[in-house]
Motif scaffolding. Sequence first.
Motif, PDB file in Angstrom:
ATOM      1  N   ARG A  89       0.836  -1.197   0.000  1.00  0.00           N
ATOM      2  CA  ARG A  89       0.000   0.000   0.000  1.00  0.00           C
ATOM      3  C   ARG A  89       0.872   1.249   0.000  1.00  0.00           C
ATOM      4  O   ARG A  89       2.051   1.211   0.352  1.00  0.00           O
ATOM      5  N   ASP A  90       0.275   2.374  -0.378  1.00  0.00           N
ATOM      6  CA  ASP A  90       0.974   3.649  -0.301  1.00  0.00           C
ATOM      7  C   ASP A  90       1.386   3.913   1.139  1.00  0.00           C
ATOM      8  O   ASP A  90       0.623   3.656   2.073  1.00  0.00           O
ATOM      9  N   ALA A  91       2.602   4.434   1.305  1.00  0.00           N
ATOM     10  CA  ALA A  91       3.175   4.771   2.616  1.00  0.00           C
ATOM     11  C   ALA A  91       3.517   3.541   3.445  1.00  0.00           C
ATOM     12  O   ALA A  91       3.714   3.644   4.654  1.00  0.00           O
ATOM     13  N   ARG A 146       7.421  -0.817  -7.228  1.00  0.00           N
ATOM     14  CA  ARG A 146       6.191  -1.166  -7.947  1.00  0.00           C
ATOM     15  C   ARG A 146       6.590  -1.798  -9.282  1.00  0.00           C
ATOM     16  O   ARG A 146       7.667  -1.545  -9.810  1.00  0.00           O
ATOM     17  N   ASN A 150       1.058  -3.619 -10.792  1.00  0.00           N
ATOM     18  CA  ASN A 150       0.129  -2.483 -10.830  1.00  0.00           C
ATOM     19  C   ASN A 150      -1.229  -2.909 -11.379  1.00  0.00           C
ATOM     20  O   ASN A 150      -2.263  -2.386 -10.970  1.00  0.00           O
ATOM     21  N   VAL A 154      -3.560  -1.002  -8.320  1.00  0.00           N
ATOM     22  CA  VAL A 154      -4.140   0.305  -8.600  1.00  0.00           C
ATOM     23  C   VAL A 154      -4.967   0.304  -9.886  1.00  0.00           C
ATOM     24  O   VAL A 154      -6.044   0.926  -9.937  1.00  0.00           O
ATOM     25  N   GLN A 199      -1.277   3.515   8.146  1.00  0.00           N
ATOM     26  CA  GLN A 199      -1.285   4.273   6.900  1.00  0.00           C
ATOM     27  C   GLN A 199      -1.916   5.647   7.105  1.00  0.00           C
ATOM     28  O   GLN A 199      -1.419   6.647   6.582  1.00  0.00           O
ATOM     29  N   LYS A 215       4.942  13.505  -1.955  1.00  0.00           N
ATOM     30  CA  LYS A 215       4.701  12.065  -1.972  1.00  0.00           C
ATOM     31  C   LYS A 215       3.213  11.721  -2.031  1.00  0.00           C
ATOM     32  O   LYS A 215       2.854  10.578  -2.287  1.00  0.00           O
ATOM     33  N   LEU A 216       2.363  12.704  -1.762  1.00  0.00           N
ATOM     34  CA  LEU A 216       0.921  12.459  -1.769  1.00  0.00           C
ATOM     35  C   LEU A 216       0.340  12.824  -3.132  1.00  0.00           C
ATOM     36  O   LEU A 216       0.399  13.975  -3.548  1.00  0.00           O
ATOM     37  N   SER A 217      -0.210  11.859  -3.815  1.00  0.00           N
ATOM     38  CA  SER A 217      -0.855  12.092  -5.105  1.00  0.00           C
ATOM     39  C   SER A 217      -2.353  11.860  -4.967  1.00  0.00           C
ATOM     40  O   SER A 217      -2.814  11.295  -3.963  1.00  0.00           O
ATOM     41  N   ASP A 220      -3.014   8.371  -4.118  1.00  0.00           N
ATOM     42  CA  ASP A 220      -2.782   8.013  -2.714  1.00  0.00           C
ATOM     43  C   ASP A 220      -4.027   8.304  -1.879  1.00  0.00           C
ATOM     44  O   ASP A 220      -4.411   7.507  -1.015  1.00  0.00           O
ATOM     45  N   SER A 223      -6.599   5.817  -2.401  1.00  0.00           N
ATOM     46  CA  SER A 223      -6.289   4.525  -1.775  1.00  0.00           C
ATOM     47  C   SER A 223      -6.821   4.471  -0.348  1.00  0.00           C
ATOM     48  O   SER A 223      -7.132   3.387   0.159  1.00  0.00           O
TER      49      SER A 223
END
Length: 307
Positions: A89-91, A146, A150, A154, A199, A215-217, A220, A223
């Motif tokens: 997962r992200d982070a 990644r 993918n 995602v 998270q 870093k946050l898109s 993200d 998610s």
Amino acid sequence: MKSTLHDDVAHAERVRAELLDSFDEELEEEIDDQRLANLLDNASDHPEVSEVSRSLYFKELFRLQRELVKLQDWIATNKKKAVVIFEGRDAAGKGGVIKRVTQRLNPRVCRVVALPAPSEREKSQWYFQRYVPHLPAGGELVLFDRSWYNRAGVERVMGFCTDDDVEEFFRSVPDFERMLVRSGITLIKYWFSITDNEQHFRFQMRIHDPLKQWKLSPMDLQSRVRWEAYTKAKEAMLEHTHIHEAPWWIVQADDKKRARLNCISHLLNQFPYEEVQRPLIELPPREHNPDYTRERISEEMYVPRIY
């Protein structure tokens, strides 16, 4: 004699300073982690409280990094090929582990692949096609931040592919990865697992820190909204792609320090590497030519000495 002793002491201090400087980068990372936590008013509610002491962490990290250098030399000398996939997962801490793995390695031997979203042309290609050029040649270790997974994560959750695309992916991956292994590539796959609360906290740290906000898109943030959908996608991915030739390994990643040490230690154990014996290196003397003169460089060309 006094002059020689003084020179030896000065040299020893210089060597010590150089060693400390090489460790400072890692220390900066740890200080930065603490700074992030202090940005939040509710930092005391941080769900992660590492039981690994700072001294033990650094001692083990540097020991493992010395082993990684030996692994690198073994791969390069014996023309081995290896791919390590980092998913989660992200982070979840994938980037932090990758940074510690590569920190003291030769980028000509060990390189990181982090591909952007596919172009329109790439979308029309065979799905694995854009990943193939990044696979290792002999003597290379490639880390995928990644990977082709993918599609199982995602892309599936965000609706960037169809259900038929996902089914074809699950049919193709085992064959694709078995081909890689048969070609002589050691393929290792890690999934970094964190809890919902962890998270959430790490996202909050990024939101409040201008050095980490990049870093946050939007993906993200989605998610977080689709946590359960990502969980189901992960479970399906593990079920379909956990094969004997390339099994999945789960890294418990709520505790960053433990995750880094455990992952690197496990990675090292996947190779029958040995230390490569090298001849003792002697620095040759510098040539001194009597007609050599060093040209003066204009002061305007120097970087201002602000510090």
